[in-house]
Design a protein around this motif. Structure first.
Motif, PDB file in Angstrom:
ATOM      1  N   GLU A  30     -12.204 -86.970  40.580  1.00  0.00           N
ATOM      2  CA  GLU A  30     -10.924 -87.646  41.108  1.00  0.00           C
ATOM      3  C   GLU A  30     -10.014 -86.380  41.772  1.00  0.00           C
ATOM      4  OE1 GLU A  30     -12.367 -90.630  38.370  1.00  0.00           O
ATOM      5  OE2 GLU A  30     -11.913 -88.246  38.383  1.00  0.00           O
ATOM      6  N   ASN A  31     -10.126 -85.396  40.997  1.00  0.00           N
ATOM      7  CA  ASN A  31      -8.855 -84.195  41.317  1.00  0.00           C
ATOM      8  C   ASN A  31      -9.587 -83.288  42.059  1.00  0.00           C
ATOM      9  OD1 ASN A  31      -6.689 -85.583  39.802  1.00  0.00           O
ATOM     10  ND2 ASN A  31      -6.878 -83.927  38.344  1.00  0.00           N
ATOM     11  N   MET A  32      -8.791 -82.811  43.144  1.00  0.00           N
ATOM     12  CA  MET A  32      -9.411 -81.520  43.904  1.00  0.00           C
ATOM     13  C   MET A  32      -7.918 -80.706  43.935  1.00  0.00           C
ATOM     14  SD  MET A  32     -12.447 -82.771  46.332  1.00  0.00           S
ATOM     15  CE  MET A  32     -12.888 -81.027  46.410  1.00  0.00           C
ATOM     16  N   PHE A  33      -8.079 -79.496  44.100  1.00  0.00           N
ATOM     17  CA  PHE A  33      -7.129 -78.464  44.165  1.00  0.00           C
ATOM     18  C   PHE A  33      -7.367 -77.263  45.201  1.00  0.00           C
ATOM     19  CE2 PHE A  33      -5.527 -79.820  40.100  1.00  0.00           C
ATOM     20  CZ  PHE A  33      -6.421 -80.360  39.730  1.00  0.00           C
ATOM     21  N   TRP A  34      -6.397 -76.910  45.732  1.00  0.00           N
ATOM     22  CA  TRP A  34      -6.409 -75.539  46.587  1.00  0.00           C
ATOM     23  C   TRP A  34      -5.386 -74.643  45.856  1.00  0.00           C
ATOM     24  CZ3 TRP A  34      -9.935 -73.747  49.804  1.00  0.00           C
ATOM     25  CH2 TRP A  34     -10.912 -74.571  50.311  1.00  0.00           C
ATOM     26  N   TYR A  35      -5.967 -73.370  45.743  1.00  0.00           N
ATOM     27  CA  TYR A  35      -5.280 -72.312  45.417  1.00  0.00           C
ATOM     28  C   TYR A  35      -5.475 -71.020  46.317  1.00  0.00           C
ATOM     29  CZ  TYR A  35      -5.443 -74.279  40.573  1.00  0.00           C
ATOM     30  OH  TYR A  35      -5.318 -75.162  39.475  1.00  0.00           O
ATOM     31  N   ARG A  36      -4.411 -70.252  46.175  1.00  0.00           N
ATOM     32  CA  ARG A  36      -4.629 -68.781  47.020  1.00  0.00           C
ATOM     33  C   ARG A  36      -4.420 -67.827  45.594  1.00  0.00           C
ATOM     34  NH1 ARG A  36      -0.474 -66.817  51.383  1.00  0.00           N
ATOM     35  NH2 ARG A  36      -1.306 -64.777  50.607  1.00  0.00           N
ATOM     36  N   GLN A  37      -5.465 -66.836  45.911  1.00  0.00           N
ATOM     37  CA  GLN A  37      -5.271 -65.748  44.886  1.00  0.00           C
ATOM     38  C   GLN A  37      -5.140 -64.482  45.685  1.00  0.00           C
ATOM     39  OE1 GLN A  37      -9.191 -64.966  43.177  1.00  0.00           O
ATOM     40  NE2 GLN A  37      -8.458 -63.392  42.041  1.00  0.00           N
ATOM     41  N   ASP A  38      -3.972 -63.629  45.002  1.00  0.00           N
ATOM     42  CA  ASP A  38      -3.529 -62.317  45.458  1.00  0.00           C
ATOM     43  C   ASP A  38      -3.303 -61.330  44.354  1.00  0.00           C
ATOM     44  OD1 ASP A  38      -1.885 -64.816  47.183  1.00  0.00           O
ATOM     45  OD2 ASP A  38      -2.786 -63.152  48.404  1.00  0.00           O
ATOM     46  N   PRO A  39      -3.627 -60.222  44.577  1.00  0.00           N
ATOM     47  CA  PRO A  39      -3.674 -59.229  43.428  1.00  0.00           C
ATOM     48  C   PRO A  39      -2.376 -59.122  42.723  1.00  0.00           C
ATOM     49  CG  PRO A  39      -4.813 -58.229  45.333  1.00  0.00           C
ATOM     50  CD  PRO A  39      -4.174 -59.695  45.851  1.00  0.00           C
ATOM     51  N   PHE A  48      -2.693 -80.182  45.814  1.00  0.00           N
ATOM     52  CA  PHE A  48      -3.880 -80.941  45.347  1.00  0.00           C
ATOM     53  C   PHE A  48      -3.868 -82.299  45.577  1.00  0.00           C
ATOM     54  CE2 PHE A  48      -1.538 -83.232  41.670  1.00  0.00           C
ATOM     55  CZ  PHE A  48      -0.141 -82.424  41.785  1.00  0.00           C
ATOM     56  N   SER A  49      -5.180 -83.116  45.086  1.00  0.00           N
ATOM     57  CA  SER A  49      -5.066 -84.441  45.431  1.00  0.00           C
ATOM     58  C   SER A  49      -5.855 -85.056  44.430  1.00  0.00           C
ATOM     59  CB  SER A  49      -5.974 -84.604  46.775  1.00  0.00           C
ATOM     60  OG  SER A  49      -6.412 -86.014  47.008  1.00  0.00           O
ATOM     61  N   TYR A  50      -5.199 -86.325  44.045  1.00  0.00           N
ATOM     62  CA  TYR A  50      -5.928 -87.032  43.028  1.00  0.00           C
ATOM     63  C   TYR A  50      -6.461 -88.277  43.253  1.00  0.00           C
ATOM     64  CZ  TYR A  50      -1.598 -89.498  43.731  1.00  0.00           C
ATOM     65  OH  TYR A  50      -0.390 -90.391  44.298  1.00  0.00           O
ATOM     66  N   ASP A  51      -6.730 -88.444  44.715  1.00  0.00           N
ATOM     67  CA  ASP A  51      -7.281 -89.861  45.079  1.00  0.00           C
ATOM     68  C   ASP A  51      -7.576 -89.464  46.651  1.00  0.00           C
ATOM     69  OD1 ASP A  51      -7.523 -93.215  44.389  1.00  0.00           O
ATOM     70  OD2 ASP A  51      -9.084 -91.890  45.267  1.00  0.00           O
ATOM     71  N   VAL A  52      -8.365 -90.372  47.251  1.00  0.00           N
ATOM     72  CA  VAL A  52      -8.551 -90.183  48.666  1.00  0.00           C
ATOM     73  C   VAL A  52      -7.225 -90.567  49.326  1.00  0.00           C
ATOM     74  CG1 VAL A  52      -9.697 -91.478  50.593  1.00  0.00           C
ATOM     75  CG2 VAL A  52     -11.069 -91.017  48.542  1.00  0.00           C
ATOM     76  N   LYS A  53      -6.985 -89.786  50.176  1.00  0.00           N
ATOM     77  CA  LYS A  53      -5.800 -90.123  50.974  1.00  0.00           C
ATOM     78  C   LYS A  53      -4.348 -89.832  50.152  1.00  0.00           C
ATOM     79  CE  LYS A  53      -7.755 -93.265  54.402  1.00  0.00           C
ATOM     80  NZ  LYS A  53      -7.712 -91.978  55.309  1.00  0.00           N
ATOM     81  N   MET A  54      -4.655 -89.149  49.062  1.00  0.00           N
ATOM     82  CA  MET A  54      -3.198 -88.961  48.304  1.00  0.00           C
ATOM     83  C   MET A  54      -3.466 -87.464  48.144  1.00  0.00           C
ATOM     84  SD  MET A  54      -2.485 -91.975  47.777  1.00  0.00           S
ATOM     85  CE  MET A  54      -0.951 -91.643  46.778  1.00  0.00           C
ATOM     86  N   LYS A  55      -2.123 -86.845  48.230  1.00  0.00           N
ATOM     87  CA  LYS A  55      -1.826 -85.657  48.076  1.00  0.00           C
ATOM     88  C   LYS A  55      -0.420 -85.184  47.313  1.00  0.00           C
ATOM     89  CE  LYS A  55      -0.086 -85.120  53.000  1.00  0.00           C
ATOM     90  NZ  LYS A  55      -0.283 -84.447  53.937  1.00  0.00           N
ATOM     91  N   GLU A  56      -0.529 -84.088  46.804  1.00  0.00           N
ATOM     92  CA  GLU A  56       0.790 -83.681  46.045  1.00  0.00           C
ATOM     93  C   GLU A  56       1.184 -82.066  46.600  1.00  0.00           C
ATOM     94  OE1 GLU A  56       2.327 -87.308  44.692  1.00  0.00           O
ATOM     95  OE2 GLU A  56       3.178 -85.312  44.490  1.00  0.00           O
ATOM     96  N   LYS A  57       2.199 -81.621  46.593  1.00  0.00           N
ATOM     97  CA  LYS A  57       2.657 -80.426  47.061  1.00  0.00           C
ATOM     98  C   LYS A  57       2.233 -79.437  45.482  1.00  0.00           C
ATOM     99  CE  LYS A  57       5.626 -80.974  50.650  1.00  0.00           C
ATOM    100  NZ  LYS A  57       7.076 -80.833  51.244  1.00  0.00           N
ATOM    101  N   TYR A  89      -9.080 -67.706  49.045  1.00  0.00           N
ATOM    102  CA  TYR A  89      -8.652 -69.333  48.900  1.00  0.00           C
ATOM    103  C   TYR A  89      -9.675 -69.780  47.874  1.00  0.00           C
ATOM    104  CZ  TYR A  89      -5.149 -68.703  52.450  1.00  0.00           C
ATOM    105  OH  TYR A  89      -3.823 -68.434  52.977  1.00  0.00           O
ATOM    106  N   LEU A  90      -9.289 -70.557  47.222  1.00  0.00           N
ATOM    107  CA  LEU A  90     -10.107 -71.126  45.990  1.00  0.00           C
ATOM    108  C   LEU A  90      -9.921 -72.566  45.936  1.00  0.00           C
ATOM    109  CD1 LEU A  90      -9.764 -68.426  43.318  1.00  0.00           C
ATOM    110  CD2 LEU A  90     -11.954 -68.863  44.700  1.00  0.00           C
ATOM    111  N   CYS A  91     -10.958 -73.289  45.832  1.00  0.00           N
ATOM    112  CA  CYS A  91     -10.935 -74.889  45.736  1.00  0.00           C
ATOM    113  C   CYS A  91     -11.528 -75.137  44.323  1.00  0.00           C
ATOM    114  CB  CYS A  91     -12.029 -75.406  46.914  1.00  0.00           C
ATOM    115  SG  CYS A  91     -12.115 -77.130  46.569  1.00  0.00           S
ATOM    116  N   ALA A  92     -10.876 -76.177  43.901  1.00  0.00           N
ATOM    117  CA  ALA A  92     -11.285 -76.560  42.452  1.00  0.00           C
ATOM    118  C   ALA A  92     -11.375 -78.102  42.241  1.00  0.00           C
ATOM    119  CB  ALA A  92     -10.395 -75.851  41.405  1.00  0.00           C
ATOM    120  N   SER A  93     -12.213 -78.588  41.307  1.00  0.00           N
ATOM    121  CA  SER A  93     -12.162 -80.072  41.248  1.00  0.00           C
ATOM    122  C   SER A  93     -12.284 -80.416  39.731  1.00  0.00           C
ATOM    123  CB  SER A  93     -13.139 -80.732  41.670  1.00  0.00           C
ATOM    124  OG  SER A  93     -14.507 -80.458  41.366  1.00  0.00           O
TER     125      SER A  93
END
Lengths: 114, 115
Positions: A30-39, A48-57, A89-93
């Motif tokens: 259900e959950n998917m996430f976008w991160y950015r990684q910097d040194p 991130f998103s916890y469902d289709v068409k749903m998103k949170e900052k 940029y890293l994606c996770a679920s």
């Protein structure tokens, strides 16, 4: 095994371009996430998103937007790329059901904005 | 708010010696704690996690971590390091009171194991 794939390993874009980063997971999470990684900064959550068409900052959403039209796919959009968005940029679920669920990561996309 | 500190940017160890990577955390409620490893040009791989129960958690590749509530620490350990353990290690915490279950990551510790 969980598999999270990202559409590109390396991208080079020019300032002002619209950039799409795609992420697909095959475990019905259900959950998917976008991160950015910097040194020196570790991973910072963009959206991130916890469902289709749903998103949170997340912690650093400025300059980014996301789209989740299907459960398995989560897209990160840079509306007008800038040089300070050069990053990894890293994606996770993960499963939503329990908060202790592990997040599983894709291989990452290294974006260079010129 | 939750936070994680990894006080060492880099840890150097000789092959065969014990390896320790330090992590301390701050949360409002009870913590869920995670360790991940990143090899060059790769994504993060899950190593182990603490949710509840035994304070000593065993994970992949011979790693283990000890949860210490009084010291708010979750140090990663390996009794005998290998050259192949050279990588970037991230500690992460999730607060049980966070309704979205978000992870907060530390800045990472680079481990260098020399032959």
């Amino acid at each position: 095994d969980v598999k999270v794939t990202q559409s590109s390993r390396y991208l080079v874009k020019r300032t002002g371009e619209k950039v799409f980063l795609e992420c697909v997971q095959d475990m019905d999470h259900e959950n998917m996430f976008w991160y950015r990684q910097d040194p020196g900064l570790g991973l910072r959550l963009i959206y991130f998103s916890y469902d289709v068409k749903m998103k949170e900052k997340g912690d650093i959403p400025e300059g980014y937007s996301v789209s989740r039209e299907k459960k398995e796919r989560f897209s990160l959009i840079l509306e007008s790329a800038s040089t300070n968005q050069t990053s990894m940029y890293l994606c996770a679920s993960s499963l939503l059901a329990r908060k202790q669920e592990t997040q599983y990561f894709g291989p990452g996309t290294r974006l260079l904005v010129l | 708010a939750q936070s994680v500190a990894q006080p060492e940017d880099q840890v150097n160890v000789a092959e065969g010696n014990p390896l320790t990577v330090k992590c301390t955390y701050s949360v409002s409620g009870n913590p869920y704690l995670f360790w991940y490893v990143q090899y060059p040009n790769r994504g993060l791989q899950f190593l182990l996690k603490y949710i509840t129960g035994d304070n000593l958690v065993k994970g992949s590749y011979g790693f283990e971590a000890e949860f210490n509530k009084s010291q708010t620490s979750f140090h990663l350990k390996k009794p005998s390091a290998l050259v192949s353990d050279s990588a970037l290690y991230f500690c992460a915490v999730r607060d049980e009171t966070d309704s979205w279950g978000k992870l907060q990551f530390g800045a990472g510790t680079q481990v260098v194991v020399t032959p």
